[in-house]
Structure formats: structure tokens, C-alpha cells
Design a protein around this motif. Structure first.
Motif, PDB file in Angstrom:
ATOM      1  N   ALA A  47       0.855  -1.167  -0.001  1.00 25.92           N
ATOM      2  CA  ALA A  47       0.096   0.052   0.092  1.00 25.92           C
ATOM      3  C   ALA A  47       0.846   1.059   0.117  1.00 25.92           C
ATOM      4  O   ALA A  47       1.936   1.249   0.458  1.00 25.92           O
ATOM      5  CB  ALA A  47      -0.771   0.024   1.234  1.00 25.92           C
ATOM      6  N   ASP A  48       0.113   2.224  -0.417  1.00 25.93           N
ATOM      7  CA  ASP A  48       0.897   3.697  -0.626  1.00 25.93           C
ATOM      8  C   ASP A  48       0.958   4.631   0.465  1.00 25.93           C
ATOM      9  O   ASP A  48       1.204   5.561   0.581  1.00 25.93           O
ATOM     10  CB  ASP A  48       0.705   4.335  -1.783  1.00 25.93           C
ATOM     11  CG  ASP A  48       1.048   3.582  -3.079  1.00 25.93           C
ATOM     12  OD1 ASP A  48       2.141   2.745  -3.023  1.00 25.93           O
ATOM     13  OD2 ASP A  48       0.663   3.891  -4.157  1.00 25.93           O
ATOM     14  N   HIS A  49      -0.006   4.165   1.718  1.00 24.32           N
ATOM     15  CA  HIS A  49      -0.280   4.793   2.752  1.00 24.32           C
ATOM     16  C   HIS A  49      -0.299   4.105   4.172  1.00 24.32           C
ATOM     17  O   HIS A  49      -0.129   3.063   3.951  1.00 24.32           O
ATOM     18  CB  HIS A  49      -1.640   5.538   2.845  1.00 24.32           C
ATOM     19  CG  HIS A  49      -2.072   6.554   1.434  1.00 24.32           C
ATOM     20  ND1 HIS A  49      -2.258   5.945   0.212  1.00 24.32           N
ATOM     21  CD2 HIS A  49      -1.966   7.906   1.466  1.00 24.32           C
ATOM     22  CE1 HIS A  49      -2.237   6.913  -0.629  1.00 24.32           C
ATOM     23  NE2 HIS A  49      -2.254   8.085   0.139  1.00 24.32           N
ATOM     24  N   VAL A  50      -0.218   4.733   5.199  1.00 23.51           N
ATOM     25  CA  VAL A  50      -0.103   4.099   6.455  1.00 23.51           C
ATOM     26  C   VAL A  50      -1.049   4.750   7.311  1.00 23.51           C
ATOM     27  O   VAL A  50      -1.753   5.965   6.900  1.00 23.51           O
ATOM     28  CB  VAL A  50       1.346   4.395   7.220  1.00 23.51           C
ATOM     29  CG1 VAL A  50       2.445   4.069   6.263  1.00 23.51           C
ATOM     30  CG2 VAL A  50       1.720   6.217   7.381  1.00 23.51           C
ATOM     31  N   SER A  51      -1.445   4.304   8.470  1.00 21.96           N
ATOM     32  CA  SER A  51      -2.512   4.669   9.347  1.00 21.96           C
ATOM     33  C   SER A  51      -2.180   4.041  10.864  1.00 21.96           C
ATOM     34  O   SER A  51      -1.308   3.627  10.966  1.00 21.96           O
ATOM     35  CB  SER A  51      -3.842   4.240   8.664  1.00 21.96           C
ATOM     36  OG  SER A  51      -4.922   4.748   9.534  1.00 21.96           O
ATOM     37  N   VAL A  52      -3.384   4.267  11.403  1.00 19.64           N
ATOM     38  CA  VAL A  52      -3.290   3.447  13.046  1.00 19.64           C
ATOM     39  C   VAL A  52      -4.683   2.976  13.235  1.00 19.64           C
ATOM     40  O   VAL A  52      -5.623   3.175  12.645  1.00 19.64           O
ATOM     41  CB  VAL A  52      -3.084   4.895  13.926  1.00 19.64           C
ATOM     42  CG1 VAL A  52      -1.714   5.382  13.806  1.00 19.64           C
ATOM     43  CG2 VAL A  52      -4.152   5.827  14.001  1.00 19.64           C
ATOM     44  N   ALA A  53      -4.477   2.081  14.128  1.00 18.81           N
ATOM     45  CA  ALA A  53      -5.647   1.318  14.675  1.00 18.81           C
ATOM     46  C   ALA A  53      -5.269   0.870  16.040  1.00 18.81           C
ATOM     47  O   ALA A  53      -4.675   1.228  16.669  1.00 18.81           O
ATOM     48  CB  ALA A  53      -5.781   0.055  13.924  1.00 18.81           C
ATOM     49  N   LEU A  61      -6.823   3.581   2.326  1.00 19.74           N
ATOM     50  CA  LEU A  61      -7.271   2.489   3.416  1.00 19.74           C
ATOM     51  C   LEU A  61      -7.563   1.124   2.766  1.00 19.74           C
ATOM     52  O   LEU A  61      -7.615   0.330   3.805  1.00 19.74           O
ATOM     53  CB  LEU A  61      -7.934   3.042   4.376  1.00 19.74           C
ATOM     54  CG  LEU A  61      -7.637   4.428   5.093  1.00 19.74           C
ATOM     55  CD1 LEU A  61      -8.706   4.695   6.261  1.00 19.74           C
ATOM     56  CD2 LEU A  61      -6.265   4.017   5.867  1.00 19.74           C
ATOM     57  N   LEU A  62      -7.779   1.061   1.532  1.00 21.91           N
ATOM     58  CA  LEU A  62      -8.418  -0.378   1.110  1.00 21.91           C
ATOM     59  C   LEU A  62      -7.603  -1.350   1.142  1.00 21.91           C
ATOM     60  O   LEU A  62      -7.925  -2.395   1.550  1.00 21.91           O
ATOM     61  CB  LEU A  62      -8.754  -0.067  -0.344  1.00 21.91           C
ATOM     62  CG  LEU A  62      -9.380  -1.364  -1.052  1.00 21.91           C
ATOM     63  CD1 LEU A  62     -10.835  -1.303  -0.531  1.00 21.91           C
ATOM     64  CD2 LEU A  62      -9.494  -0.916  -2.748  1.00 21.91           C
ATOM     65  N   ASP A  63      -6.279  -1.245   1.017  1.00 18.79           N
ATOM     66  CA  ASP A  63      -5.280  -2.354   1.538  1.00 18.79           C
ATOM     67  C   ASP A  63      -4.434  -2.219   2.543  1.00 18.79           C
ATOM     68  O   ASP A  63      -3.505  -2.700   2.958  1.00 18.79           O
ATOM     69  CB  ASP A  63      -4.317  -2.370   0.159  1.00 18.79           C
ATOM     70  CG  ASP A  63      -3.628  -3.680  -0.164  1.00 18.79           C
ATOM     71  OD1 ASP A  63      -4.040  -4.823   0.655  1.00 18.79           O
ATOM     72  OD2 ASP A  63      -2.793  -3.849  -0.720  1.00 18.79           O
ATOM     73  N   VAL A  64      -4.803  -1.392   3.374  1.00 19.00           N
ATOM     74  CA  VAL A  64      -4.044  -1.091   4.749  1.00 19.00           C
ATOM     75  C   VAL A  64      -5.236  -1.520   5.723  1.00 19.00           C
ATOM     76  O   VAL A  64      -4.720  -2.412   6.724  1.00 19.00           O
ATOM     77  CB  VAL A  64      -3.902   0.264   5.180  1.00 19.00           C
ATOM     78  CG1 VAL A  64      -3.273   0.403   6.393  1.00 19.00           C
ATOM     79  CG2 VAL A  64      -2.942   0.828   3.780  1.00 19.00           C
ATOM     80  N   LEU A  65      -6.546  -1.220   5.675  1.00 21.41           N
ATOM     81  CA  LEU A  65      -7.384  -1.779   7.102  1.00 21.41           C
ATOM     82  C   LEU A  65      -8.097  -3.007   6.647  1.00 21.41           C
ATOM     83  O   LEU A  65      -8.597  -3.614   7.597  1.00 21.41           O
ATOM     84  CB  LEU A  65      -8.369  -0.644   7.222  1.00 21.41           C
ATOM     85  CG  LEU A  65      -7.880   0.668   7.772  1.00 21.41           C
ATOM     86  CD1 LEU A  65      -8.912   1.657   8.223  1.00 21.41           C
ATOM     87  CD2 LEU A  65      -6.796   0.354   8.898  1.00 21.41           C
ATOM     88  N   LEU A  66      -7.968  -3.552   5.302  1.00 22.12           N
ATOM     89  CA  LEU A  66      -8.698  -4.692   5.042  1.00 22.12           C
ATOM     90  C   LEU A  66      -7.590  -5.785   5.131  1.00 22.12           C
ATOM     91  O   LEU A  66      -6.564  -5.400   4.314  1.00 22.12           O
ATOM     92  CB  LEU A  66      -9.446  -4.653   3.794  1.00 22.12           C
ATOM     93  CG  LEU A  66     -11.019  -4.210   3.834  1.00 22.12           C
ATOM     94  CD1 LEU A  66     -11.014  -3.007   4.111  1.00 22.12           C
ATOM     95  CD2 LEU A  66     -11.761  -4.705   2.679  1.00 22.12           C
TER      96      LEU A  66
END
Length: 246
Positions: free
Chosen positions: A54-60, A181-186
Motif C-alpha cells: 500500500a502507498d499509505h499508512v494509518s493507525v488502529a 485505506l483499502l489495502d491497509v485496513l482490510l
């Protein structure tokens, strides 16, 4: 305020950041900075979320914080974004149409424009960026193929806006592209086997056989395939995760 604090503050404010962001790039190569970010996130019940695909990062949410934050009702819900059933089905359909072929292109180190060309050293290529190999879908084709099963135009439009607002897709006029977030959170490791080896296995075999027998004919949308993905999205409580990953 140091770089770790600034990066966390920006992530919490924007919900996601591109991997090309200066602080994200530094955190991904600076082990000490990354450890500080992870430690401070953990102190707040959060964890870093990213994927090399994925091209993005996030938090959970961390698993230990899920019960206190989400409560029993949230933990037992089939998703933590209050997505309606048809929106969940649409999300799974879009994920399958975008992420599965994208991952195949990335893992084979094949750029989209290089399909069919021989390469003596495929492993030497860097992993292609998601934006360069991620398929772009046509809204008109999606409406024609899946609209009747997903609530027709009115519901499809409403759910597309909902998924776009949550960062799963991007809309560019008549085009639907992968969101940050499609390929980060799923969770690919959970969802892909359910689609490829589970309820859709026989459907995919039939589609491949049809493509081989009629190579010049584009495959028609399989309503059994959509029904199977709908079932995965709406009935499986384990595929939706309250820690931020569906």
C-alpha cells in the motif's frame, strides 16, 4: 515537539499519510524513530498500520484496548464503521476487483504496461507502487454489472460516497480507484482465501474455463460470485475487526 510526536499528531488528524510523507519516510528507515512512534502509540492503545503493498499508512486500536473502547456491542458487530449490509458487500466487491489483481501484479514484479513481456530478472525489480499497478474501475461498468444486486443506482451512489468518505476508494468522475485505506485496513490474509479458496472457488474455475473457451469474449459478471461475496461481507463476524481492520 519531536518528530515522533508530530508524526503521531498528523496521523491522528488526517487518519492516513502517504508513505512519501517526509516524516513517514524517515520513520520507515530510522529504527529508533519508528520504535518511539510505536511505543507512544501503544501508550494510547493504538498501533501503527501499514503494508508494503500500500502507498499509505494509518493507525488502529491495539487488541488490548478494543474491549474498553468498543464495548461488547462493538466487538460483536460485523463492522465498526456502521456500514450497512449493501455497503459491506460493495466494499468486498471493490476490494476483490482492485486489490486482488494489484497484489498479483506487485508480487510478480510486473508493471501494468509490461504484461506479456519476458523478463530474465523479474526478482531484481523493486516492488511496484500501488498507484502504478492498481486497477481503475469504471462506474458505469460497476453499475451495469452489479447495480441490480447492490441496490441499483441510488444505493450504489450513496454507498460509494460512504466508502470514499472512509478512505477506501477515490472517485475521479467516472472512475473508481483504490483509496488510501483499502489495502491497509482490510486484512488480505483473511479476506483473500475466503474469496479465492472459499465460496468463490468454483465460480472462479468456471470463469477461467469460459475465458479459455472464448478468449475474445469479456467475462460476464457472475451473480453467484456477487452473492458469495455478499455472504462473506454480511454473515461472517470474524472478517470485520474492531481494531480498525475489517
Amino acid at each position: 515537539m519531536d518528530d515522533a510526536a508530530l508524526l503521531i499528531a498528523e496521523l491522528l488528524t488526517r487518519r492516513w499519510l502517504p508513505r512519501s510523507h517526509p516524516r513517514v519516510k524517515r520513520a520507515l528507515v530510522d529504527a529508533e524513530l519508528f520504535a518511539q512512534v510505536e511505543q507512544r502509540l501503544a501508550q494510547s492503545g493504538l498501533r501503527w498500520m501499514d503494508s508494503i503493498y500500500a502507498d499509505h499508512v494509518s493507525v488502529a486500536l491495539l487488541p488490548a484496548a478494543q474491549n474498553g473502547v468498543m464495548g461488547e456491542a462493538g466487538l460483536n458487530a460485523n463492522n465498526n464503521l456502521e456500514l450497512p449490509r449493501d455497503a459491506q458487500a460493495l466494499l468486498v466487491v471493490l476490494w476483490a476487483l482492485i486489490v486482488l489483481p494489484k497484489r498479483e501484479r506487485q508480487t510478480s514484479r510486473a508493471q501494468e504496461g509490461d504484461a506479456g513481456q519476458s523478463d530474465f530478472f523479474p526478482a531484481a525489480k523493486p516492488l511496484p507502487q500501488a498507484a502504478s499497478v492498481s486497477p481503475v474501475l469504471s462506474y458505469k461498468a460497476l453499475l451495469e454489472d452489479y447495480g441490480p444486486q447492490l441496490g441499483k443506482k441510488l444505493r450504489l451512489d450513496a454507498n460509494l460516497k460512504l466508502l470514499e468518505r472512509h478512505g477506501f476508494i477515490l472517485r475521479r468522475q467516472d472512475e473508481i480507484a483504490e483509496g488510501p485505506l483499502l489495502d491497509v485496513l482490510l486484512d488480505y490474509d483473511v479476506l483473500a482465501p475466503r474469496i479465492l479458496d472459499g465460496a468463490l472457488a468454483e465460480v472462479l474455475v468456471r470463469e477461467r474455463a469460459a475465458e479459455e473457451s472464448e478468449p475474445n469474449q469479456p467475462p460476464a459478471p457472475d451473480h453467484q460470485a456477487l452473492a458469495a461475496m455478499d455472504m462473506e461481507a454480511s454473515q461472517d463476524q470474524g472478517s470485520a475487526r474492531p481494531d480498525g481492520r475489517l
